[in-house]
Every structure is written in C-alpha cells, then in structure tokens.
Scaffold this motif. Structure first.
Motif, mmCIF file in Angstrom:
data_model
loop_
_atom_site.group_PDB
_atom_site.id
_atom_site.type_symbol
_atom_site.label_atom_id
_atom_site.label_comp_id
_atom_site.label_asym_id
_atom_site.label_seq_id
_atom_site.Cartn_x
_atom_site.Cartn_y
_atom_site.Cartn_z
ATOM 1 N N GLU A 584 0.767 -1.505 -0.373
ATOM 2 C CA GLU A 584 -0.124 -0.232 -0.231
ATOM 3 C C GLU A 584 0.573 1.512 0.393
ATOM 4 O OE1 GLU A 584 -3.925 -1.728 2.432
ATOM 5 O OE2 GLU A 584 -2.471 -0.672 3.727
ATOM 6 N N LYS A 585 2.036 1.357 1.130
ATOM 7 C CA LYS A 585 2.939 2.467 1.023
ATOM 8 C C LYS A 585 3.294 2.759 -0.797
ATOM 9 C CE LYS A 585 6.507 4.204 2.939
ATOM 10 N NZ LYS A 585 7.610 3.977 3.958
ATOM 11 N N GLN A 587 1.934 1.878 -3.469
ATOM 12 C CA GLN A 587 1.055 1.773 -4.163
ATOM 13 C C GLN A 587 0.462 3.464 -4.127
ATOM 14 O OE1 GLN A 587 -1.896 -1.320 -3.240
ATOM 15 N NE2 GLN A 587 -2.677 -0.330 -5.141
ATOM 16 N N SER A 588 0.992 4.023 -3.256
ATOM 17 C CA SER A 588 0.364 5.614 -2.951
ATOM 18 C C SER A 588 1.468 6.629 -2.812
ATOM 19 C CB SER A 588 -0.153 5.229 -1.275
ATOM 20 O OG SER A 588 -0.788 4.958 -0.422
ATOM 21 N N GLN A 589 2.658 6.389 -3.083
ATOM 22 C CA GLN A 589 4.164 6.776 -3.581
ATOM 23 C C GLN A 589 3.434 6.895 -5.117
ATOM 24 O OE1 GLN A 589 7.719 4.507 -2.279
ATOM 25 N NE2 GLN A 589 7.571 5.334 -0.394
ATOM 26 N N THR A 591 1.330 6.470 -6.605
ATOM 27 C CA THR A 591 -0.337 7.050 -7.129
ATOM 28 C C THR A 591 0.066 9.052 -6.300
ATOM 29 O OG1 THR A 591 -1.799 5.286 -6.403
ATOM 30 C CG2 THR A 591 -2.419 7.914 -6.324
ATOM 31 N N ASP A 592 0.609 9.528 -6.157
ATOM 32 C CA ASP A 592 1.357 10.636 -6.011
ATOM 33 C C ASP A 592 1.849 10.758 -7.025
ATOM 34 O OD1 ASP A 592 -0.449 10.118 -3.603
ATOM 35 O OD2 ASP A 592 1.171 10.602 -2.012
ATOM 36 N N ALA A 840 -5.693 5.200 6.052
ATOM 37 C CA ALA A 840 -5.257 5.136 4.799
ATOM 38 C C ALA A 840 -6.232 4.876 4.344
ATOM 39 C CB ALA A 840 -4.412 3.603 4.507
ATOM 40 N N HIS A 856 -9.161 3.538 -3.660
ATOM 41 C CA HIS A 856 -8.505 3.085 -4.532
ATOM 42 C C HIS A 856 -8.971 3.078 -5.810
ATOM 43 C CE1 HIS A 856 -4.740 5.697 -3.444
ATOM 44 N NE2 HIS A 856 -4.582 4.899 -2.666
#
Length: 965
Positions: A584-585, A587-589, A591-592, A840, A856
């Motif tokens: 998830e971390k 994925q978030s990076q 995505t950002d 999250a 997401h």
C-alpha cells in the motif's frame, strides 16, 4: 589504422578488463600525452552520463600509465578517479586522490596539471563545507591556470570560490567571483566551455535564491536547463531542475517544484549519482514540508540521516540541512522538545564548517520554537542581532514576523504593525506568497486585538487570497493535507464576519474550506484518475497494476474465510499484514507521483479557483439546509433557505460534543453485545434489555437534539426536506435519529426527507449529475465470504428481484465483473463486508470475490449511476482531512460519478439491513425520491418491535441528490 577517437571507442566496448589491458599493451606506441588527455576528457564526459563506464575508462588510464611509464598519465587517471569519487559523495577519498594527482604531476614537471588537480579538490572541500580552506586553495590555483591560458579551469576555480563565499554569506564577493568566471567562459566557443558556463550560471542562481531574488534565480537557472537540453546533458539537467524546484517551492509553485524533482530523481537513480540523489531527496522533503506532509518528512529525513552516516557525510552541508528540515517538521507537529534537540544538533554540525548563513537560518527556527514555549526573552536574544546583521535577503521578513509576535505579546501594537508591514514589503519584492498569507493574517490578529474588526476581516481575506493562490498550485489530492494547519484562517474569517453581522459572508467563508478539494475536482471537471496520459507514465501505471494484483492476493488471504481450512497463525498474519502495508505504501507513492506529474491544472494560474458563494436559489420552497461549522472551539449552525441565511451560535463546545458522541457510540457497542446475549436466552429477556437500551439511547440522543437541533427548531419548522451539512466529528452522527423528548419523535419523523452533503456547494453538482445520469439497469452483487455473512446473499436476491435485475452472488460477485459492468449502470448495489481504514482512507474497502474494491479503485472509475448503495459495515465513515474533507469510500464514489450514495455509519445487523433494503427499493420503484424512500424504509424498521433501537434503523444515510431515480 584506427583514429584516436576510434581507438578510445573500441577500448570502451571491451567488457573484459584483461582484453582492455592487452589492447593497451599492443597499442603502447599510440599512448602519447595527447591520446591520454583525450581518454581523460572522454572519461569525464562519461561520469555525467554513465558513471560505471567513466570509472572503467579511468582505470584504463591508470593502466596506460603503467604501460607508458609516464607519471603524467598516472596523474591524469588519478584526477578522473577523484572526480568519480566526488560525484558519488566519497569526498575525503576524492581529496586524497586529487593530492596524489598533484604530487604526481609535479613529479612529471607539469605545473599546469598539478593546478588542474586542485580545481576538483576545491569542489570537494566545498562539498565538505571546508570553505576557508577551499578559498585558500583557489587563491593559489587560479593564477597558475591563467598563466598557462587554461581558461575553463580558471573559470571553474573562480566559480568554486564564489560558492564558498556564498556559503559564508559573503554575497558581494560571491557575485564578483561568478562574474569573473562568466566573463572568461562567454568568450569561448567550445562544448566544454558551454558546459562549464551552465555550471557557473547554476551556482549564480543559488546565490540569487539565497538573497531572496527568486524570479531572477529562476531566469538564470532556466538558461542552464536550456543549455543542458541543447547539448543532451541529462545528469546536469537533473541538477539544474533541482535548483529551479527550490525557487518554485519558495515562491509557492509547489506542484511544478515536485514535478521537476521527481523527474530529476528518475535521472539520478538511472545514472547512480548518489550525492546528487541525496540532495534531490532532501529537496523533496523540503517541498513536502511546505505541503504539510510533516509525518512523511520525519520518515524521509530519518532515512536520509542514516544514509549520510553510512556514507561518512555527517559533517556536511547536506546533513545540516536535513536536520533543519526534520526540526521544522517536528516544530509543525508541535513536538517542541524533539524539535529543539534536532536543531541544536544541526547547530553543532554547522559550527564544524562555519557556515554563518545556515547558523542564522537555524537561529530563526530555534527562536520560533522558543516563542511557542513562551521563552520570549530567549527568542528575542536570537532575533534582535539577526535583524541588524542580515543583508536584505530571504531571512529578513521571517525575523520581522517573529519579532512582531513578540511586540504584540507586549502590547506594542505600533511596532508590531511596522514590523509586519516591513515583512509584507520584503515578501512582495521576493514574490513569496507563503510569507504574504502569514503576514496578512498576523495583521488581522493585530487588528482584532485592537477591536478593529472590519480591518481584521479585510486582512483575513487578503491572507486567504494569498493562501488560495498557493492551494491552486498543488495537486488536488494533497490540498486537504496542506490545509490542516491553516484552517484557523478560515475560522477566524467566519468569526469576524459574524462579529460584523455579515452572516452570508460567514457562510461563504465556511464553504471556501469545506470539502473544497472535491468541489474543485467536480467544478473544474479535473481528471485525476490514474492512467497512461503520456508514455513516460506507462512504467508507473504498469507497476501500480502489479501492486494492485499483489495487494488483492494478500488481502484475500487475510480476509477470506473458508470452512475446513486452517486459520492463519499469528506469525503468518503478522507477516502478511506487513507485506500488505508495504504494498500500500508503494501504491500511494506511485499514485502521488502520477498525480503530481499530470497536474498541469496546478501549474496554470488561470485554473486557480475563484471563491464562489453558495447559491440559495438551489433550495426549493420546501427545503432547508443546515450547515454546522466549528470555529475557535465553538459549534454553530447556518440555516439556509431560498430566502436567506440565519446563524445560531454557541450550540456547544467541541469537547462537549465529542463527549456526547462517545457515549452514543458506547451505547451502540453495548447494544450489539447485550442483544446478542439476550437473543440466546428467551424473548422476554430480549424485550426487557431492548427497552432499557432504547431508553438509554433516547436519553443520549435527546441531549444531542437539545444542543444541535432545539435552538434552530423554529427556523426549520414547516419545511419538509432537511439537508444536513455536518462538520468534523458530526459526520459520524445520524442526525435523523436525534430524539425530541417533548414530542416523542425522532427527527426523522418530523421531516418527509432527510439527506446529507459534505459541503453545501456539492448540492448543485449532485443534482446536475442526477439529471444527466445515463446509466441503465442495475448491478446487484452479494458476497458472503464463504458464509460468514449469510444475509448478504438473501439481501442481494431480494433487491435484484425488486429491481428486476440479474443478481451476482459469491464467485460471480467478483472485482473484475464490477470493473467491467459498473460503469454503465443506473443503480449499483453491493451487499458484502466493508472495512474502514482510518490510517489509509483510500484503502477502505468492500470485499468481493477475487479481491477488495478499495477507495483507490473507485476513485479511478467513471460511473453514471443515479444511486450507489454500499450495504456494508461502516461504508459511510471517512477520515476527516484538512478542510473538513471526508476521505474514504463516499468521496471516491462521488468523484467517480455517483449522484447519490446510500451508506451506513456503523456495522449493520444482517436481518435488519435486509429488510431495510427491500423496502427502500420498493419505495423507490413506487416513485418516491431517494431520501423519502430511505425514510420510509427506516420507519418500517422503527415500527418493528424487534428493530426499534436506533442501532438497527439509524445507520443508513443518503448523501447527495434526493430526487427520484
């Protein structure tokens, strides 16, 4: 016979070191000084594009010196090896090699090559912050280089001297050195001279930036980027982009800064330029700090400090600045003792290399910490000398603002205003909007303290104008984080507008912050979905898809239950959970990064949203909208109709509200346990416990009614549709369940329709969306997780039967099917298990076959649904971000295209939920609007003796359009 260029190219192509050595031995006759100089030039070029090949060629030069027996050749090879070490951040080792090269060149009788070796040494000493020593070496080296007409090397020496002066805040001397270097290089017309000219201009831009001349610095560094593009110097371009980025985030152009930094990082990672990569990561942390990502900055700076230690770079400029960034993050998180400790460490590092500029910067930060700790005298002792000693640069207005706070605390209003106005003048000259919004807000505080309320409101609006220009420069999904520490300005504006009897303006100011990012996404039609919008996006998007599949696999193992299969051990569950979080971390990076890359709207000033007032004409004669808002610890309510707006103040404090909400939540939790136990005994025990729990819940809901609704009861009487816009923790309260003991009614019973909105401004969008919804038919899915939730299947069957739709159960209720069919449906109904993730929110999810439907996933879909029903536990919950942005499944659905949502605020009883849904859809098909149909379904449960407790009927809420299907 090979030319020299062909010989060097052939040498480069050989992979085997022994083969290269044999070639050098065979061609020993051609190893002249001219050839080895060309090898050195080629190796230095390679260091900028392919450092491994450059190092290999440097090794070949060393071997060539053994073949030729000439010390000069060895000196040349040592210089290249030192250059490579310097680029990789191994500075002490590089200095040792530069000195070996100097001694070897002198042994060979070459004064010029000995001087050249010291040019690189000056750069390495500067990188180690040994500025005075570097200046001594430069003063000795430059005359030798000029004597031998080594113009490029001489210019480089002057430039390095300029860098040292700049770090010592000797700006006049720095500019003089840069001018000397520039004058030499502009007379030369070679690629090498152009390359060095770009480096000189870049360092000039850094001095201009440090002097607060940000736009002049941008103009200078942009010329460097153009040179790098013209001559195809990727690594140099990355460095220049970093320099431009620091200017952009200093003036508040945050998205452009981050995009440039991300692009630079990709280049540096590819070329293994570790020293520059460390700088890039530090710049990203500094920019993230401006965006309010303080927790992320703490994590990234900790990793950087560890990396700097591993590379023996603790006593360096980079380490000092990394500590500074970490200290500011701690300051912003109000961890003042930890912030002080970090900043004092940074001061120790600075003292090792004597950078007075950094020391002044750090003194300002320490002074701010001391002010927050009410150590005013200690802060002033640091600030007063700075104001007298600082040049007119970027630090001056920061000192002025802090001193103004001190003067105001002593009621020295005239001096405080003078200092703030001076800061405004300086920030305007520098073009620093972040400083301007802080300054105008400080003026507002001064005016309010003097009871000059109209002036205070005007200054607050000036502050908000600057602040919202900054917000417009940020990718939308970061804006709520950016606002977390700045909502106080909006709150102040609301309070001041009310104090000056401007109720409509107060509502407008509240609306300018509530769920603003979502309003902007819908209002501008911004597409922030993750997709390949440019070929450079493809690797990131493909990696995201692989991560999504991996996460689905892990979450399936954690969530799915199957009879007869062994449960996961505690160790297995811990391991899988760790893998899930890492996935998830990342994925978030990604995505950002993609959102920043594709946020061209945030780099176009024409798209900066202008404030828009809420349009009262949207409210029909039978509709009343109540918007709650918290300002300065006070909960108030705006009551809006088509005729105007009224306000009711001092409903209750936030502390009182949270305490009562906590009691209500405890009642709900107790209801589940007590009634579950009673159901296993006998009906009379169940009835007795139920009546007691109902009485208890009504007492709690009566207190909330008395505070939240009672004071507005006359204003909302006579209307049939109540639209509620909650604020803060009120988003978790079922207003329709508030109980009026005097009438014996729940609020639900006094209105024909009750609906909810995250922001009043979203009313227009939900109704427009409902009017143009093009979906047809219904998608109905039920997933029980192998029988763990048996009633979900019954519910899905009944809903599908009522709607005349096909039902998809268990394995047919799959994530791939949802992705394929949801887009074109008018109604979407999912009956399954839900999971809310406060840590999250966009990973809050609904369980389907073959994976989880996360926020997401929903955010990246395009729906045309008039109604989306998420019949699952906690589907209506969301984490509350800055600007009262409700982050989670509901926001994702609204962005994806849903006109309205039917959600739950807590875990729904299976049987009660099934009855509710059947009646809800029956009423919809009979022509009732969505809110009216939901009310009728809730009344059916309320009238059922078994389901009279609010736990059973009250969790359901309707968000968005209340009209018919």
């Amino acid at each position: 016979m090979l030319t020299t260029d062909e010989f060097i190219a052939h040498l480069e192509q050989l992979d085997d070191p022994d083969e290269r050595h044999r070639l050098l031995q065979r061609e020993s006759a051609r190893l002249t000084d001219e050839t080895v100089q060309q090898m050195k030039a080629r190796a230095n070029d390679l260091l900028g594009s392919d450092i491994n090949r450059g190092v290999a060629l440097a090794d070949n030069i060393i071997y060539a010196s053994q073949v030729s027996g000439k010390p000069l050749h060895r000196a040349l090879g040592l210089m290249v090896q030192a250059n490579a070490l310097r680029r990789q951040g191994q500075l002490q080792q590089a200095i040792a090699l530069y000195d070996q090269a100097r001694d070897t060149a002198l042994e060979a009788g070459s004064e010029i090559e000995a001087a050249r070796s010291q040019v690189g040494k000056i750069g390495a000493l500067s990188a180690l912050s040994e500025y005075r020593l570097a200046l001594e070496v430069a003063e000795q080296t430059a005359p030798v280089l000029l004597k031998h007409q080594q113009h490029v090397s001489a210019a480089t020496t002057f430039m390095n001297a300029g860098i040292c002066h700049a770090q010592l805040i000797e700006h006049a001397q720095a500019l003089l050195q840069y001018d000397k270097a520039r004058a030499i290089l502009e007379q030369l017309d070679t690629v090498n001279a152009r390359k060095q000219l770009a480096v000189v201009l870049f360092n000039l831009s850094l001095s201009q930036r440090d002097m607060g001349q940000y736009y002049k610095a941008l103009e200078t560094v942009t010329s460097c980027i153009k040179l790098a593009e013209e001559y195809n110097w990727p690594v140099e371009k990355a460095a220049y982009q970093q320099g431009a980025a620091t200017c952009y985030y200093s003036i508040g152009d945050y998205n452009r800064a981050l995009r440039l930094l991300h692009e630079a990082r990709e280049i540096l990672e590819k070329n293994q330029h570790h020293k520059s990569l460390i700088e890039c990561e530090r710049f990203i942390s500094e920019c993230s700090l401006q965006l309010g990502l303080n927790e992320e900055v703490l994590e990234s700076t900790q990793k950087l400090i560890q990396l700097l230690g591993e590379r023996n770079m603790l006593a360096t400029f980079d380490n000092a600045l990394t500590h500074r960034t970490r200290g500011v993050a701690l300051l912003l998180l109000n961890e003042l003792e930890a912030a002080t400790e970090v900043m004092l460490k940074a001061q120790v590092i600075v003292e090792q290399f004597g950078s007075s500029q950094l020391k002044q910067d750090f003194d300002i930060i320490l002074a701010e910490i001391y002010l927050l700790q009410t150590q005013t005298d200690r802060a002033e002792a640091l600030l007063r000398p700075l104001l007298l000693s600082l040049d007119s640069n970027r630090l001056v207005p920061r000192v002025q603002l802090l001193l103004a706070r001190i003067e105001l605390s002593r009621s020295n209003v005239v001096e405080a205003r003078k200092l703030v106005n001076g800061a405004i003048t300086n920030f305007e000259q520098q073009g620093v909007q972040s400083g301007l919004y802080e300054s105008y807000f400080q003026l507002a505080e001064i005016s309010e303290q003097q009871n000059e309320l109209s002036a205070a409101l005007a200054h607050t609006e000036q502050s908000l104008e600057q602040l919202e220009n900054l917000r417009g420069r940020i990718a939308t999904e970061t804006r709520s984080v950016f606002l977390r520490s700045k909502e106080v300005i909006y709150e102040t504006g609301v309070s001041l507008a009310l104090a000056t009897d401007q109720t409509m303006k107060a509502l407008e100011l509240a609306e300018r912050v509530k769920s603003r990012s979502l309003v902007e996404l819908l209002g501008h039609g911004l597409d922030v979905r993750i997709r390949v919008k440019d070929e450079t996006d493809r690797p990131l998007v493909e990696e995201l898809e692989q991560l999504r599949l991996k996460r689905n696999e892990i979450s399936s193992r954690l969530a799915y239950w199957s009879p007869g299969t062994p449960s996961l051990t505690a160790e297995e569950r811990t391991e899988l959970t760790g893998q899930l979080r890492q996935c998830e971390k990342r994925q978030s990076q990604l995505t950002d990064r993609l959102q920043v890359r594709n946020a061209a709207y945030a780099e176009d000033i024409t798209l900066t949203p202008a404030p828009r007032s809420f349009d009262l004409s949207l409210l029909a004669p039978h509709e009343v909208l109540v918007e709650y808002y918290v300002t300065r610890g006070e909960l108030l309510a705006f009551v809006a109709t088509g005729q105007g707006v009224q306000v009711v103040r001092h409903l209750m404090t936030v502390a009182q509200l949270n305490r009562q909400l906590a009691f209500f939540r405890l009642n709900l939790a107790g209801t589940v346990k007590n009634l579950s136990d009673a159901a296993t005994t006998n009906p009379s025990v169940f009835a007795t416990r139920l009546n007691g729990l109902i009485a208890n819940s009504q007492a709690l809901l009566q207190k909330l009614y008395a505070s939240l609704v009672g004071p507005l009861s006359e204003m909302i009487a006579g209307f049939t549709h109540l639209i509620l816009v909650p604020h803060g923790s009120l988003h978790y309260l079922p207003f329709h369940a508030l109980y009026n003991a005097a009438s014996g009614h729940y609020l639900l019973e006094d209105f024909e329709e009750v609906s909810y909105l995250p922001s009043a401004s979203l009313l227009r969008f939900s109704r427009e969306r409902a009017a143009r919804a093009k979906g047809e038919g219904a998608l109905v899915m039920g997933f029980s997780n192998n029988g763990a939730l048996p009633c979900t299947l019954e519910e899905a069957r009944q809903v599908a039967q009522t709607l005349g739709a096909t039902v998809h159960l268990e394995t047919e209720a799959s994530l791939p099917r949802f992705r394929q069919e949801a887009t074109g449906k008018k109604i979407i109904h999912l009956a399954t298990h839900g999971s809310f993730r406060e840590d999250a929110p966009l990973f809050s999810s609904l369980l389907l076959a073959e994976g989880e439907l996360t926020g997401h996933e929903l955010f990246n879909m395009e729906l045309q649904a008039s109604l989306v029903t998420l019949s699952a536990c906690d589907s209506g919950l969301g984490a509350i971000g800055g600007g009262d942005e409700l982050l989670g499944l509901s926001r994702a659905c609204l962005y994806a295209g849903a006109a309205s949502l039917a959600l739950s605020l807590w875990r729904v009883d299976d049987r009660a939920g099934s009855i509710f849904m059947q009646e809800f859809y029956r009423q919809l098909l009979n022509g009732l609007g969505k809110a009216a149909a939901m009310r009728q379904a809730q009344l059916i449960l309320l009238q059922n003796s078994q389901y009279r407790h609010p736990f059973y009927w009250a969790p359901f809420i309707l968000i968005g359009d209340n009209g018919t299907l």
